[in-house]
Design a protein around this motif. Structure first.
Motif, PDB file in Angstrom:
ATOM      1  N   ASP A  31      12.839   9.655   0.710  1.00 37.00           N
ATOM      2  CA  ASP A  31      11.764  10.506   0.532  1.00 37.00           C
ATOM      3  C   ASP A  31      10.861  10.605  -0.282  1.00 37.00           C
ATOM      4  O   ASP A  31      10.930  11.602  -0.785  1.00 37.00           O
ATOM      5  CB  ASP A  31      11.718  11.580   2.378  1.00 37.00           C
ATOM      6  N   ARG A  32      10.030   9.564  -0.664  1.00 37.41           N
ATOM      7  CA  ARG A  32       9.214   9.760  -1.890  1.00 37.41           C
ATOM      8  C   ARG A  32       8.009  10.739  -1.788  1.00 37.41           C
ATOM      9  O   ARG A  32       7.455  11.554  -2.468  1.00 37.41           O
ATOM     10  CB  ARG A  32       8.570   8.812  -2.080  1.00 37.41           C
ATOM     11  N   SER A  33       8.159  11.036  -0.078  1.00 38.85           N
ATOM     12  CA  SER A  33       7.034  12.111  -0.110  1.00 38.85           C
ATOM     13  C   SER A  33       7.660  13.729  -0.467  1.00 38.85           C
ATOM     14  O   SER A  33       6.238  14.809  -0.951  1.00 38.85           O
ATOM     15  CB  SER A  33       6.342  12.533   1.737  1.00 38.85           C
ATOM     16  N   GLU A  34       8.220  13.934  -0.257  1.00 36.58           N
ATOM     17  CA  GLU A  34       9.457  15.122  -0.406  1.00 36.58           C
ATOM     18  C   GLU A  34       9.007  15.242  -2.564  1.00 36.58           C
ATOM     19  O   GLU A  34       9.383  16.435  -2.767  1.00 36.58           O
ATOM     20  CB  GLU A  34      10.821  14.910  -0.177  1.00 36.58           C
ATOM     21  N   VAL A  35       8.710  14.446  -3.460  1.00 32.78           N
ATOM     22  CA  VAL A  35       8.694  14.602  -4.855  1.00 32.78           C
ATOM     23  C   VAL A  35       7.243  14.440  -5.304  1.00 32.78           C
ATOM     24  O   VAL A  35       7.052  14.007  -6.475  1.00 32.78           O
ATOM     25  CB  VAL A  35       8.988  13.196  -5.539  1.00 32.78           C
ATOM     26  N   LEU A  36       6.448  14.201  -4.767  1.00 37.12           N
ATOM     27  CA  LEU A  36       5.134  14.210  -4.530  1.00 37.12           C
ATOM     28  C   LEU A  36       4.041  15.218  -5.520  1.00 37.12           C
ATOM     29  O   LEU A  36       3.383  14.793  -6.557  1.00 37.12           O
ATOM     30  CB  LEU A  36       3.828  13.603  -3.850  1.00 37.12           C
ATOM     31  N   SER A  96      13.927  17.493 -11.307  1.00 40.48           N
ATOM     32  CA  SER A  96      14.076  17.609 -10.311  1.00 40.48           C
ATOM     33  C   SER A  96      13.603  17.012  -9.476  1.00 40.48           C
ATOM     34  O   SER A  96      14.609  16.681  -8.570  1.00 40.48           O
ATOM     35  CB  SER A  96      12.544  19.037  -9.857  1.00 40.48           C
ATOM     36  N   ILE A  97      13.108  15.938 -10.466  1.00 40.88           N
ATOM     37  CA  ILE A  97      13.115  14.162  -9.060  1.00 40.88           C
ATOM     38  C   ILE A  97      14.535  13.087  -8.968  1.00 40.88           C
ATOM     39  O   ILE A  97      15.034  12.823  -8.500  1.00 40.88           O
ATOM     40  CB  ILE A  97      12.238  12.975  -9.476  1.00 40.88           C
ATOM     41  N   ARG A  98      15.141  13.923 -10.276  1.00 41.84           N
ATOM     42  CA  ARG A  98      16.502  12.508 -10.621  1.00 41.84           C
ATOM     43  C   ARG A  98      17.851  13.660  -9.849  1.00 41.84           C
ATOM     44  O   ARG A  98      18.586  13.209  -9.181  1.00 41.84           O
ATOM     45  CB  ARG A  98      16.656  12.991 -12.548  1.00 41.84           C
ATOM     46  N   PHE A  99      18.038  15.064 -10.109  1.00 43.65           N
ATOM     47  CA  PHE A  99      18.749  16.206  -9.293  1.00 43.65           C
ATOM     48  C   PHE A  99      18.296  15.680  -7.561  1.00 43.65           C
ATOM     49  O   PHE A  99      19.618  15.363  -6.812  1.00 43.65           O
ATOM     50  CB  PHE A  99      18.434  17.524  -9.941  1.00 43.65           C
ATOM     51  N   TYR A 100      16.860  15.553  -7.259  1.00 41.31           N
ATOM     52  CA  TYR A 100      17.067  15.488  -5.423  1.00 41.31           C
ATOM     53  C   TYR A 100      18.260  14.514  -5.455  1.00 41.31           C
ATOM     54  O   TYR A 100      18.399  13.984  -4.440  1.00 41.31           O
ATOM     55  CB  TYR A 100      15.333  15.206  -5.969  1.00 41.31           C
ATOM     56  N   GLN A 101      17.904  13.344  -5.881  1.00 46.88           N
ATOM     57  CA  GLN A 101      18.338  11.452  -5.250  1.00 46.88           C
ATOM     58  C   GLN A 101      19.796  11.847  -6.120  1.00 46.88           C
ATOM     59  O   GLN A 101      20.192  11.526  -4.599  1.00 46.88           O
ATOM     60  CB  GLN A 101      17.138  10.614  -6.834  1.00 46.88           C
ATOM     61  N   LEU A 102      20.459  12.897  -6.376  1.00 46.43           N
ATOM     62  CA  LEU A 102      21.687  12.854  -6.804  1.00 46.43           C
ATOM     63  C   LEU A 102      22.209  13.291  -6.245  1.00 46.43           C
ATOM     64  O   LEU A 102      23.102  13.264  -5.005  1.00 46.43           O
ATOM     65  CB  LEU A 102      21.996  13.910  -8.189  1.00 46.43           C
ATOM     66  N   PHE A 103      21.260  14.506  -4.924  1.00 47.58           N
ATOM     67  CA  PHE A 103      22.326  15.235  -4.194  1.00 47.58           C
ATOM     68  C   PHE A 103      22.189  14.785  -2.734  1.00 47.58           C
ATOM     69  O   PHE A 103      22.540  14.956  -1.644  1.00 47.58           O
ATOM     70  CB  PHE A 103      21.675  16.880  -4.325  1.00 47.58           C
ATOM     71  N   LYS A 104      21.013  14.047  -2.637  1.00 50.65           N
ATOM     72  CA  LYS A 104      20.503  13.359  -1.546  1.00 50.65           C
ATOM     73  C   LYS A 104      21.377  12.837  -1.500  1.00 50.65           C
ATOM     74  O   LYS A 104      21.531  13.035  -0.248  1.00 50.65           O
ATOM     75  CB  LYS A 104      19.336  12.727  -1.225  1.00 50.65           C
ATOM     76  N   ALA A 105      22.202  11.546  -2.294  1.00 43.05           N
ATOM     77  CA  ALA A 105      23.287  10.708  -1.609  1.00 43.05           C
ATOM     78  C   ALA A 105      24.645  11.621  -1.675  1.00 43.05           C
ATOM     79  O   ALA A 105      25.218  11.474  -0.637  1.00 43.05           O
ATOM     80  CB  ALA A 105      23.588   9.983  -2.887  1.00 43.05           C
ATOM     81  N   ILE A 106      24.718  12.732  -2.308  1.00 43.90           N
ATOM     82  CA  ILE A 106      25.805  13.404  -2.017  1.00 43.90           C
ATOM     83  C   ILE A 106      25.961  13.563  -0.750  1.00 43.90           C
ATOM     84  O   ILE A 106      27.057  14.110   0.071  1.00 43.90           O
ATOM     85  CB  ILE A 106      26.360  14.483  -3.354  1.00 43.90           C
ATOM     86  N   SER A 149       0.803  -1.468  -0.172  1.00 47.05           N
ATOM     87  CA  SER A 149       0.266  -0.284   0.335  1.00 47.05           C
ATOM     88  C   SER A 149       1.074   1.221  -0.029  1.00 47.05           C
ATOM     89  O   SER A 149       2.081   1.684   0.458  1.00 47.05           O
ATOM     90  CB  SER A 149      -0.702   0.070   1.546  1.00 47.05           C
ATOM     91  N   THR A 150      -0.035   2.083  -0.281  1.00 47.74           N
ATOM     92  CA  THR A 150       0.901   3.673  -0.380  1.00 47.74           C
ATOM     93  C   THR A 150       1.151   4.468   1.317  1.00 47.74           C
ATOM     94  O   THR A 150       1.209   5.453   0.924  1.00 47.74           O
ATOM     95  CB  THR A 150       0.278   4.892  -1.800  1.00 47.74           C
ATOM     96  N   THR A 151       0.786   3.359   2.093  1.00 40.54           N
ATOM     97  CA  THR A 151       1.082   4.374   3.361  1.00 40.54           C
ATOM     98  C   THR A 151       2.694   4.564   4.097  1.00 40.54           C
ATOM     99  O   THR A 151       3.172   4.167   3.125  1.00 40.54           O
ATOM    100  CB  THR A 151       0.604   2.965   4.825  1.00 40.54           C
ATOM    101  N   VAL A 152       2.083   5.767   4.488  1.00 42.00           N
ATOM    102  CA  VAL A 152       3.639   6.197   5.904  1.00 42.00           C
ATOM    103  C   VAL A 152       4.589   5.448   5.548  1.00 42.00           C
ATOM    104  O   VAL A 152       5.855   6.085   5.290  1.00 42.00           O
ATOM    105  CB  VAL A 152       3.339   7.104   6.396  1.00 42.00           C
ATOM    106  N   GLN A 153       4.356   4.493   5.170  1.00 49.15           N
ATOM    107  CA  GLN A 153       5.787   2.672   6.514  1.00 49.15           C
ATOM    108  C   GLN A 153       6.282   2.637   5.130  1.00 49.15           C
ATOM    109  O   GLN A 153       7.739   1.706   5.436  1.00 49.15           O
ATOM    110  CB  GLN A 153       5.473   2.251   7.141  1.00 49.15           C
ATOM    111  N   ASN A 154       6.505   3.357   3.676  1.00 49.12           N
ATOM    112  CA  ASN A 154       5.923   2.780   2.587  1.00 49.12           C
ATOM    113  C   ASN A 154       7.325   3.851   2.212  1.00 49.12           C
ATOM    114  O   ASN A 154       7.319   3.364   0.833  1.00 49.12           O
ATOM    115  CB  ASN A 154       5.763   2.123   1.673  1.00 49.12           C
ATOM    116  N   LYS A 155       7.216   5.183   2.846  1.00 48.46           N
ATOM    117  CA  LYS A 155       7.951   6.430   1.968  1.00 48.46           C
ATOM    118  C   LYS A 155       9.212   6.589   1.467  1.00 48.46           C
ATOM    119  O   LYS A 155       9.584   7.211   0.754  1.00 48.46           O
ATOM    120  CB  LYS A 155       7.553   7.750   2.859  1.00 48.46           C
ATOM    121  N   ILE A 156      10.451   5.413   2.027  1.00 48.88           N
ATOM    122  CA  ILE A 156      11.387   6.065   1.736  1.00 48.88           C
ATOM    123  C   ILE A 156      12.233   4.491   1.084  1.00 48.88           C
ATOM    124  O   ILE A 156      12.185   3.355   0.975  1.00 48.88           O
ATOM    125  CB  ILE A 156      11.969   5.293   3.392  1.00 48.88           C
TER     126      ILE A 156
END
Length: 331
Positions: A145-150, A157-167, A4-11
């Motif tokens: 945190d996929r709730s931050e890209v909804l 934006s989504i691709r760079f967010y993941q890149l910069f999150k890793a960095i 399901s799309t519940t909050v526990q699966n947001k990461i």
């Protein structure tokens, strides 16, 4: 397995090397579904398990972007057909004629519609086994945190967010502000732009600026950019400043009316040119007390959260002095 799309699966947990090296281009909806599916994975498992997702759950994720919705059947058919064809380009260690060969990986081994045990219409997703290195038994990975890209409207934006999150997450234990310089060529390759937005002004307007704005608006990260030019005055690289939004220097609050232009829109040369126009050196000599107060205020605001050599630091001092001059001396 139905999730399901519940909050526990947001990461979504993804290996850093994938986020920093993989080259691919998905639609916004495809990227959001991908993060949803990755967030359902238990990275401790040895092999991928097939995910059987009710289309109503997928609909909830896809509809969130508020784009025109063509009906559930049409959208599911379009999504399944498109995502099954998308590939990931990845650099390898194999070299021919001095050039490394690229490898190609599919996202999924199968995408098949079916009904689950409750009779609900679902889509069955089986990740390609080659992705196990990046999604299972993780070693150095980023937590997305996929709730931050909804709310994001741009794939970039989504691709760079993941890149910069890793960095950022790799260095956040050691420093508050992280700097990373990436060539324009590398950024374009990462997004598989090929012949699209070949002029830097187009690349900046359609890729960098939307990503910059959406990351700062919707996520826990704060991003600033500085454009680096070669001897021909062409922008060849971008220096990114990344920090948590709670640690962002409050430089914008220090700027006068003329200084409210975004730091990311300025180069060092532009800041120096504006400083000369304001005659900051003359101001420093004629009003030393006011200049010391401006520097003190900027340092108190920034603390240890920014490199004193960063353009934002210089810009803020100029802004403080200009504001004092206007208020106390006049234009």
């Amino acid at each position: 397995m139905s999730r399901s799309t519940t909050v526990q699966n947001k990461i979504a947990r993804i290996e850093n090397v994938f986020l920093e090296k993989a080259q691919y281009n998905l639609t916004v909806r495809e990227q959001k579904i991908m993060l949803f599916l990755v967030s359902n994975i238990d990275p401790r498992q040895k092999n991928f398990r097939t995910q059987i997702i009710p289309v109503k759950e997928l609909e909830a994720v896809l509809k969130h972007d508020m784009k025109k919705w063509g009906g559930l059947y049409v959208e599911m058919k379009k999504f399944a057909r498109s995502i099954s064809k998308k590939q990931i380009t990845f650099p390898t260690d194999v070299v021919i004629d001095g050039q490394p060969l690229e490898g190609y990986i599919n996202w999924f081994s199968s995408v098949v519609p079916k009904r689950n045990e409750d009779g609900l219409v679902c889509i069955s997703f089986a990740f390609a086994p080659e992705l196990k290195h990046f999604l299972l038994k993780l070693k150095q990975f980023a937590r997305i945190d996929r709730s931050e890209v909804l709310e994001m409207k741009s794939f970039y934006s989504i691709r760079f967010y993941q890149l910069f999150k890793a960095i950022y997450q790799k260095q956040e234990k050691y420093r508050t502000v992280v700097y990373k310089t990436i060539s324009v060529a590398e950024l374009r390759a990462m997004l598989e732009l090929e012949d699209k937005y070949t002029k830097f002004t187009e690349f900046r307007r359609n890729v960098l600026n939307p990503a910059h704005a959406e990351i700062n608006k919707y996520t826990s990260l704060h991003l600033d950019m500085e454009f680096q030019r070669n001897s021909k005055r062409q922008v060849h690289a971008v220096k990114f400043m990344i920090c948590h939004r709670d640690d962002v220097p409050k430089q914008l609050s220090l700027l006068g009316d003329e200084e409210k232009r975004s730091i990311s829109e300025m180069t060092k040369e532009e800041i120096l040119a504006r400083s000369k126009k304001f005659e900051i050196t003359h101001f420093k000599k004629k009003y030393p007390g006011a200049y010391r107060d401006a520097v003190k205020k900027v340092r108190e605001t920034f603390g240890d959260k920014i490199d004193p050599n960063h353009p934002a630091y210089m810009n803020s001092i100029v802004g403080q002095c200009h504001t004092w001059f206007v208020e106390n001396v006049g234009k």
